[in-house]
Design a protein around this motif. Structure first.
Motif, PDB file in Angstrom:
ATOM      1  N   ASP A   1       0.451  -1.089  -0.190  1.00 56.52           N
ATOM      2  CA  ASP A   1      -0.207   0.154  -0.065  1.00 56.52           C
ATOM      3  C   ASP A   1       0.279   1.419  -0.078  1.00 56.52           C
ATOM      4  OD1 ASP A   1      -1.556   2.144   0.500  1.00 56.52           O
ATOM      5  OD2 ASP A   1      -2.715   1.194   2.270  1.00 56.52           O
ATOM      6  N   LEU A   2       1.053   1.887  -1.095  1.00 54.40           N
ATOM      7  CA  LEU A   2       1.508   2.700  -1.330  1.00 54.40           C
ATOM      8  C   LEU A   2       1.355   4.423  -0.416  1.00 54.40           C
ATOM      9  CD1 LEU A   2       3.282   2.164  -5.080  1.00 54.40           C
ATOM     10  CD2 LEU A   2       3.806   1.590  -2.162  1.00 54.40           C
ATOM     11  N   LEU A   3      -0.016   4.310  -0.180  1.00 54.59           N
ATOM     12  CA  LEU A   3      -0.658   5.624   0.933  1.00 54.59           C
ATOM     13  C   LEU A   3      -0.088   5.317   2.256  1.00 54.59           C
ATOM     14  CD1 LEU A   3      -2.148   4.400  -1.786  1.00 54.59           C
ATOM     15  CD2 LEU A   3      -3.983   6.000  -0.114  1.00 54.59           C
ATOM     16  N   SER A   4       1.126   4.506   2.472  1.00 55.45           N
ATOM     17  CA  SER A   4       1.316   3.588   3.675  1.00 55.45           C
ATOM     18  C   SER A   4       3.652   4.147   3.540  1.00 55.45           C
ATOM     19  CB  SER A   4       1.553   2.353   4.535  1.00 55.45           C
ATOM     20  OG  SER A   4       2.239   2.112   3.886  1.00 55.45           O
ATOM     21  N   ARG A   5       4.285   4.401   4.499  1.00 54.44           N
ATOM     22  CA  ARG A   5       5.136   4.917   4.792  1.00 54.44           C
ATOM     23  C   ARG A   5       5.665   4.132   4.320  1.00 54.44           C
ATOM     24  NH1 ARG A   5       6.345   9.989   7.687  1.00 54.44           N
ATOM     25  NH2 ARG A   5       8.879   9.159   7.107  1.00 54.44           N
ATOM     26  N   ARG A   6       5.403   2.954   5.948  1.00 55.76           N
ATOM     27  CA  ARG A   6       6.156   1.368   5.285  1.00 55.76           C
ATOM     28  C   ARG A   6       6.269   0.558   4.178  1.00 55.76           C
ATOM     29  NH1 ARG A   6       4.115  -4.022   8.662  1.00 55.76           N
ATOM     30  NH2 ARG A   6       5.553  -5.286   7.822  1.00 55.76           N
ATOM     31  N   SER A   7       5.665   1.502   3.240  1.00 57.84           N
ATOM     32  CA  SER A   7       5.746   0.538   2.159  1.00 57.84           C
ATOM     33  C   SER A   7       6.190   1.510   1.148  1.00 57.84           C
ATOM     34  CB  SER A   7       4.418   0.204   0.768  1.00 57.84           C
ATOM     35  OG  SER A   7       3.151  -0.690   1.633  1.00 57.84           O
ATOM     36  N   ILE A   8       6.055   2.646   1.248  1.00 58.10           N
ATOM     37  CA  ILE A   8       7.036   3.751   0.848  1.00 58.10           C
ATOM     38  C   ILE A   8       8.595   3.318   0.903  1.00 58.10           C
ATOM     39  CG2 ILE A   8       8.170   5.841   0.339  1.00 58.10           C
ATOM     40  CD1 ILE A   8       5.430   5.280  -1.105  1.00 58.10           C
ATOM     41  N   ALA A   9       9.000   3.318   2.088  1.00 61.22           N
ATOM     42  CA  ALA A   9      10.205   2.635   2.145  1.00 61.22           C
ATOM     43  C   ALA A   9      11.037   1.625   1.741  1.00 61.22           C
ATOM     44  CB  ALA A   9      10.103   3.271   4.060  1.00 61.22           C
ATOM     45  N   ALA A  10       9.279   0.606   1.700  1.00 63.13           N
ATOM     46  CA  ALA A  10      10.147  -0.869   0.936  1.00 63.13           C
ATOM     47  C   ALA A  10      10.236  -0.522  -0.295  1.00 63.13           C
ATOM     48  CB  ALA A  10       9.102  -1.686   1.177  1.00 63.13           C
ATOM     49  N   VAL A  11       9.649   0.430  -1.639  1.00 65.97           N
ATOM     50  CA  VAL A  11       9.841   1.074  -2.782  1.00 65.97           C
ATOM     51  C   VAL A  11      10.981   1.686  -2.514  1.00 65.97           C
ATOM     52  CG1 VAL A  11       9.613   2.510  -4.436  1.00 65.97           C
ATOM     53  CG2 VAL A  11       7.393   0.718  -3.376  1.00 65.97           C
ATOM     54  N   LYS A  12      11.864   2.704  -2.243  1.00 68.57           N
ATOM     55  CA  LYS A  12      12.946   3.425  -1.790  1.00 68.57           C
ATOM     56  C   LYS A  12      14.680   2.080  -1.482  1.00 68.57           C
ATOM     57  CE  LYS A  12      14.952   6.745  -0.105  1.00 68.57           C
ATOM     58  NZ  LYS A  12      15.793   7.959   1.398  1.00 68.57           N
ATOM     59  N   ALA A  13      13.911   1.331  -1.457  1.00 66.29           N
ATOM     60  CA  ALA A  13      15.151   0.329  -0.738  1.00 66.29           C
ATOM     61  C   ALA A  13      14.797  -0.155  -2.077  1.00 66.29           C
ATOM     62  CB  ALA A  13      14.528  -0.364   0.188  1.00 66.29           C
ATOM     63  N   ALA A  14      14.061  -0.606  -2.136  1.00 68.56           N
ATOM     64  CA  ALA A  14      13.794  -1.817  -4.051  1.00 68.56           C
ATOM     65  C   ALA A  14      14.494  -0.586  -5.248  1.00 68.56           C
ATOM     66  CB  ALA A  14      12.460  -2.448  -4.353  1.00 68.56           C
ATOM     67  N   TYR A  15      13.960  -0.177  -5.437  1.00 63.12           N
ATOM     68  CA  TYR A  15      14.817   1.172  -6.132  1.00 63.12           C
ATOM     69  C   TYR A  15      16.815   0.886  -5.875  1.00 63.12           C
ATOM     70  CZ  TYR A  15      17.312   4.925  -8.351  1.00 63.12           C
ATOM     71  OH  TYR A  15      17.696   5.569  -9.387  1.00 63.12           O
ATOM     72  N   GLU A  16      17.015   1.349  -4.133  1.00 62.62           N
ATOM     73  CA  GLU A  16      18.642   1.377  -4.170  1.00 62.62           C
ATOM     74  C   GLU A  16      19.315   0.056  -5.017  1.00 62.62           C
ATOM     75  OE1 GLU A  16      18.611   2.135  -0.518  1.00 62.62           O
ATOM     76  OE2 GLU A  16      18.072   4.576  -0.656  1.00 62.62           O
ATOM     77  N   SER A  17      18.541  -1.389  -4.801  1.00 61.87           N
ATOM     78  CA  SER A  17      18.895  -2.426  -5.154  1.00 61.87           C
ATOM     79  C   SER A  17      19.066  -2.578  -5.952  1.00 61.87           C
ATOM     80  CB  SER A  17      18.139  -4.099  -4.208  1.00 61.87           C
ATOM     81  OG  SER A  17      17.889  -5.023  -4.603  1.00 61.87           O
ATOM     82  N   LEU A  18      18.167  -1.618  -7.086  1.00 65.74           N
ATOM     83  CA  LEU A  18      17.653  -2.283  -8.343  1.00 65.74           C
ATOM     84  C   LEU A  18      18.866  -1.406  -9.193  1.00 65.74           C
ATOM     85  CD1 LEU A  18      16.177  -3.509 -10.409  1.00 65.74           C
ATOM     86  CD2 LEU A  18      15.099  -1.198 -10.660  1.00 65.74           C
ATOM     87  N   GLU A  19      18.989   0.227  -8.322  1.00 66.94           N
ATOM     88  CA  GLU A  19      20.542   0.216  -9.159  1.00 66.94           C
ATOM     89  C   GLU A  19      21.545   0.299  -9.309  1.00 66.94           C
ATOM     90  OE1 GLU A  19      20.964   4.914  -8.770  1.00 66.94           O
ATOM     91  OE2 GLU A  19      20.909   3.722  -6.740  1.00 66.94           O
TER      92      GLU A  19
END
Length: 198
Positions: free
Chosen positions: A85-103
């Motif tokens: 749920d990208l309306l929650s801080r927890r999920s947003i943090a997970a997406v940010k971490a996934a971006y860093e891993s993908l990069e």
């Protein structure tokens, strides 16, 4: 990661053409999961949450592009279940971490070619290649690497369209979109008596 911190059941609206919509309502056809490399929330069956008007607008645009007649909207009862749920801080943090891993994967050469990029003229990015790649990578990290149960849905808020007045913080087509990853989370479909105009 996935959580149930919000209401689990929501109403979603899917834009299509009448022949397809009627076949789905009659149980003669299943919904098809979108797998485009630019899908805003990654792979899934897409719905507009609580907004049949926006679903109809999209259906009209889509039918026009595909040369199809009779845009149509069907409703669905969706269990968000294990939701990214990208309306929650927890999920947003997970997406940010996934971006860093993908990069890191692209930078190190473990993935060939350049990192995907979102494309569009404004913040409305019509083709979200980067966002889609990040969500796909997060699915992989969550299930394959961490061994967690897979996400069943992905939900996000999108600012879209023109400001509704000068210096406004509100925009014409802002919406919540849901990508249903597991079709079992669609609990049923319903016919709309009529879709009100926008």
């Amino acid at each position: 990661m996935p959580h149930r911190q919000a209401t689990s059941f929501v109403l979603g609206y899917h834009g299509t053409n009448r022949a397809t919509g009627e076949a789905i309502l009659a149980g003669e056809r299943s919904m098809i999961r979108s797998e485009n490399s630019y899908d805003w929330l990654g792979p899934g069956i897409y719905f507009w949450e609580a907004d049949p008007v926006r679903a109809l607008e999209w259906a009209e645009e889509w039918c026009g592009r595909k040369g199809r007649a009779d845009p149509f909207v069907i409703g669905a009862v969706i269990d968000l279940g294990r939701c990214l749920d990208l309306l929650s801080r927890r999920s947003i943090a997970a997406v940010k971490a996934a971006y860093e891993s993908l990069e890191d994967m692209y930078r190190s050469g473990r993935y060939p070619g350049p990192l995907p990029w979102n494309k569009g003229q404004t913040l409305d990015f019509e083709r979200r290649h980067l966002d889609c790649a990040v969500i796909r990578h997060l699915h992989y990290l969550n299930s394959t690497v961490a061994g967690n149960p897979p996400f069943e849905t992905v939900r996000g808020l999108f600012r879209e369209g023109e400001a509704i007045y000068e210096n406004a913080g509100f925009f014409e087509k802002t919406h919540i979109q849901i990508a249903v990853v597991d079709p079992a989370n669609i609990k049923g479909f319903f016919r709309l008596p009529a879709v009100p105009s926008g």
